[in-house]
Design a protein around this motif. Structure first.
Motif, PDB file in Angstrom:
ATOM      1  N   ASP A   1     -39.590-114.967  63.658  1.00  0.00           N
ATOM      2  CA  ASP A   1     -39.084-115.974  62.732  1.00  0.00           C
ATOM      3  C   ASP A   1     -40.197-116.608  61.912  1.00  0.00           C
ATOM      4  N   GLN A   2     -41.430-116.305  62.248  1.00  0.00           N
ATOM      5  CA  GLN A   2     -42.558-116.757  61.453  1.00  0.00           C
ATOM      6  C   GLN A   2     -43.073-115.655  60.519  1.00  0.00           C
ATOM      7  N   ASN A   3     -42.401-114.490  60.550  1.00  0.00           N
ATOM      8  CA  ASN A   3     -42.847-113.336  59.771  1.00  0.00           C
ATOM      9  C   ASN A   3     -41.688-112.638  59.075  1.00  0.00           C
ATOM     10  N   GLY A   4     -40.723-113.411  58.645  1.00  0.00           N
ATOM     11  CA  GLY A   4     -39.589-112.834  57.923  1.00  0.00           C
ATOM     12  C   GLY A   4     -38.770-111.881  58.751  1.00  0.00           C
ATOM     13  N   GLY A   5     -38.779-112.046  60.065  1.00  0.00           N
ATOM     14  CA  GLY A   5     -38.016-111.175  60.948  1.00  0.00           C
ATOM     15  C   GLY A   5     -38.701-109.877  61.292  1.00  0.00           C
ATOM     16  N   ALA A   6     -39.945-109.697  60.861  1.00  0.00           N
ATOM     17  CA  ALA A   6     -40.676-108.455  61.164  1.00  0.00           C
ATOM     18  C   ALA A   6     -40.753-108.250  62.665  1.00  0.00           C
ATOM     19  N   ALA A   7     -40.418-107.055  63.106  1.00  0.00           N
ATOM     20  CA  ALA A   7     -40.408-106.778  64.544  1.00  0.00           C
ATOM     21  C   ALA A   7     -40.752-105.324  64.803  1.00  0.00           C
ATOM     22  N   MET A   8     -41.236-105.066  65.996  1.00  0.00           N
ATOM     23  CA  MET A   8     -41.609-103.722  66.405  1.00  0.00           C
ATOM     24  C   MET A   8     -41.522-103.640  67.922  1.00  0.00           C
ATOM     25  N   LEU A   9     -41.400-102.430  68.426  1.00  0.00           N
ATOM     26  CA  LEU A   9     -41.348-102.190  69.866  1.00  0.00           C
ATOM     27  C   LEU A   9     -42.737-101.784  70.323  1.00  0.00           C
ATOM     28  N   ARG A  10     -43.388-102.637  71.082  1.00  0.00           N
ATOM     29  CA  ARG A  10     -44.744-102.347  71.557  1.00  0.00           C
ATOM     30  C   ARG A  10     -44.708-101.608  72.883  1.00  0.00           C
ATOM     31  N   ARG A  11     -45.497-100.529  72.970  1.00  0.00           N
ATOM     32  CA  ARG A  11     -45.543 -99.715  74.195  1.00  0.00           C
ATOM     33  C   ARG A  11     -46.992 -99.272  74.411  1.00  0.00           C
ATOM     34  N   PRO A  12     -47.845-100.180  74.815  1.00  0.00           N
ATOM     35  CA  PRO A  12     -49.283 -99.903  74.869  1.00  0.00           C
ATOM     36  C   PRO A  12     -49.773 -99.355  76.206  1.00  0.00           C
ATOM     37  N   PHE A  13     -51.029 -98.980  76.225  1.00  0.00           N
ATOM     38  CA  PHE A  13     -51.777 -98.673  77.440  1.00  0.00           C
ATOM     39  C   PHE A  13     -53.087 -99.447  77.360  1.00  0.00           C
ATOM     40  N   SER A  14     -53.573 -99.904  78.495  1.00  0.00           N
ATOM     41  CA  SER A  14     -54.926-100.446  78.543  1.00  0.00           C
ATOM     42  C   SER A  14     -55.904 -99.284  78.644  1.00  0.00           C
ATOM     43  N   TYR A  15     -57.159 -99.545  78.302  1.00  0.00           N
ATOM     44  CA  TYR A  15     -58.175 -98.505  78.452  1.00  0.00           C
ATOM     45  C   TYR A  15     -59.484 -99.128  78.905  1.00  0.00           C
ATOM     46  N   HIS A  16     -60.317 -98.321  79.554  1.00  0.00           N
ATOM     47  CA  HIS A  16     -61.673 -98.717  79.927  1.00  0.00           C
ATOM     48  C   HIS A  16     -62.546 -97.477  79.863  1.00  0.00           C
ATOM     49  N   ASP A  17     -63.473 -97.460  78.937  1.00  0.00           N
ATOM     50  CA  ASP A  17     -64.350 -96.312  78.729  1.00  0.00           C
ATOM     51  C   ASP A  17     -65.795 -96.622  79.116  1.00  0.00           C
ATOM     52  N   GLY A  18     -65.983 -97.337  80.219  1.00  0.00           N
ATOM     53  CA  GLY A  18     -67.326 -97.660  80.670  1.00  0.00           C
ATOM     54  C   GLY A  18     -67.912 -98.818  79.887  1.00  0.00           C
ATOM     55  N   ASN A  19     -69.215 -98.819  79.752  1.00  0.00           N
ATOM     56  CA  ASN A  19     -69.892 -99.896  79.047  1.00  0.00           C
ATOM     57  C   ASN A  19     -70.543 -99.409  77.763  1.00  0.00           C
ATOM     58  N   ALA A  20     -70.593-100.282  76.783  1.00  0.00           N
ATOM     59  CA  ALA A  20     -71.245 -99.969  75.525  1.00  0.00           C
ATOM     60  C   ALA A  20     -72.757 -99.996  75.704  1.00  0.00           C
ATOM     61  N   ALA A  21     -73.490 -99.624  74.671  1.00  0.00           N
ATOM     62  CA  ALA A  21     -74.951 -99.582  74.751  1.00  0.00           C
ATOM     63  C   ALA A  21     -75.546-100.942  75.070  1.00  0.00           C
ATOM     64  N   ASP A  22     -74.865-102.012  74.667  1.00  0.00           N
ATOM     65  CA  ASP A  22     -75.378-103.354  74.950  1.00  0.00           C
ATOM     66  C   ASP A  22     -74.955-103.881  76.312  1.00  0.00           C
ATOM     67  N   GLY A  23     -74.292-103.053  77.105  1.00  0.00           N
ATOM     68  CA  GLY A  23     -73.903-103.450  78.447  1.00  0.00           C
ATOM     69  C   GLY A  23     -72.541-104.109  78.545  1.00  0.00           C
ATOM     70  N   THR A  24     -71.909-104.377  77.428  1.00  0.00           N
ATOM     71  CA  THR A  24     -70.594-105.005  77.468  1.00  0.00           C
ATOM     72  C   THR A  24     -69.516-103.966  77.755  1.00  0.00           C
TER      73      THR A  24
END
Length: 453
Positions: free
Chosen positions: A368-391
């Protein structure tokens, strides 16, 4: 992603009966049947050393578990579990159907393991090669989703498991149509997404001619499907990028709960449900829509959204909740109630300030804050280790489904770009938009109406 429209990483044909087992009758779910005995000419390559087939092994796990599993995998909707908790012993028996009005992997309940992979057609490959590839992929998907072996060169990785709610979904990218001489059939809804100020996109991990989404409630079943699809590509297509994801396993909680993401936030509270009167209108292309080959299909926006977890976890709990606009423990709005209570955007605290901040993610993403824009979200989390900076290189493989991305994803993302409190804790690193045609009828392959129309 607590609210249903958010695109952010937030709280908001007849196959052989030898092999992994006899296929259940069309329209049924799980089966604990014993496969036909292999002949001398056709050895049972899928049977374990002890001679127990994949399906028979499931039967020994417990008849009660199988009965419950036959129901659990078909109920619920993306990002939400079925009404009854599903015992883990039944998960292997759950089966999704390959043939149908829509492709699988859109309205099915979230699976615990997923792979998303994009392919580019090989140099010289065109419409003929693409049609042959989609025919192979569809045949493989039909068999694997039924808990059977791949049609050829099966790796036997999943020989001990049942279908495990495996879904395999196919889509076409913008570039596919020029590669195959089908530019006139390219839908306008597949026009490239606009640039967003928060984008930090890696072109090598974005877009692609073809897209495949794989999900299952067993990691080996999912990997088995991934390998089969990659092998089927042969010389016709090569992998452009691949991403691997996960979700909480069904039955891991005492009662069915909305999923959480890696920020610990309840994610998917207000996802549209199939029983909603406007669900099909929002998610699927009409049966008489344009182009004709996209009837009953949908458009998938895929975003790799890295969560800056080290920064996020430095925030005190109240600050995290203000960024999102919901309680971390329950997913309830800061304005009060339970997870499903409608958010009161006008409620103020004793200090006169709005309880749900103006830049709270859940406020900005409300339909209702976006003109009724809607979508069906179906995500996955991911973890690909650590970046070069350790994060930690971790976050969300955001996948959303809509009848038209220009009316679903785009307006919401534009608004988020202008002032979402969550934006400083996430980074959009890859993006893709794919046209996912409707399901294949019996005897058809996915995309046949486009490639042979």
């Amino acid at each position: 992603m607590a609210d249903q429209s958010t695109p952010r990483a937030s709280c908001e044909g007849v196959p052989s009966q030898q092999g992994r087992g006899r296929r259940p009758a069309e329209g049924t779910k799980s089966a604990g049947s014993v496969p036909d005995a292999p002949t001398a000419a056709e050895p049972d390559r899928s049977a374990p050393a002890a001679g127990i087939s994949r399906r028979r092994l499931l039967g020994t796990a417990g008849a009660t578990g199988l009965a419950l599993g036959a129901v659990g995998g078909a109920t619920g909707y993306a990002a939400a579990p079925s009404e009854k908790a599903t015992p883990l012993t039944s998960l292997g028996a759950d089966r999704a159907m390959f043939h149908g009005k829509h492709q699988s992997g859109i309205t099915d309940a979230l699976q615990s393991r997923g792979h998303v992979v994009a392919f580019d057609l090989a140099p010289g490959a065109g419409r003929k090669e693409a049609a042959a590839l989609l025919r192979r992929w569809s045949a493989t998907a039909e068999r694997l989703m039924a808990g059977e072996n791949a049609p050829h060169d099966d790796t036997a990785v999943a020989r001990d498991a049942g279908p495990s709610s495996l879904t395999i979904t196919f889509g076409f990218g913008h570039s596919f149509f020029s590669r195959t001489g089908l530019q006139k059939q390219r839908p306008s809804a597949l026009d490239p997404l606009p640039a967003f100020s928060s984008d930090r996109l890696d072109a090598s991990r974005s877009n692609g001619d073809l897209w495949v989404q794989i999900g299952a409630n067993d990691a080996l079943v999912a990997f088995h499907a991934l390998r089969a699809i990659q092998k089927d590509a042969g010389s016709a297509a090569r992998v452009r990028w691949q991403m691997n994801g996960f979700n909480r396993s069904p039955g891991a909680t005492a009662r069915p709960m909305t999923a959480r993401n890696l920020m610990g936030q309840v994610d998917g509270t207000n996802n549209p449900k199939p029983e909603d009167a406007d669900f099909d209108r929002r998610v699927f292309v009409p049966a008489k829509g344009e182009p004709v080959w996209m009837a009953n299909g949908s458009y998938a926006v895929v975003r790799r959204i890295r969560m800056l977890l080290d920064d996020w976890e430095k925030l005190a709990l109240p600050a995290q909740e203000e960024v999102i606009g919901r309680r971390k423990s329950t997913g309830a709005p800061l304005s009060g109630g339970t997870e499903t209570t409608e958010m009161d955007l006008e409620k103020a605290g004793r200090d006169g300030k709005l309880v749900v901040p103006l830049n709270a993610h859940a406020r900005i993403t409300r339909p209702d804050q976006n003109g009724g824009a809607a979508m069906l979200r179906r995500p996955f989390s991911y973890h690909d280790g650590n970046a070069a900076d350790g994060t930690p290189d971790a976050g969300l493989l955001f996948i959303c489904w809509q009848a038209d991305p220009l009316r679903g994803f785009v307006p919401v993302q534009r608004k988020l770009d202008r002032g979402d409190a969550l934006s400083q804790y996430i980074r959009h690193e890859a993006s893709g938009l794919f046209a996912v045609p409707g399901g294949a009828a019996k005897g058809e392959y996915v995309g046949q109406r486009l490639l042979e129309g």
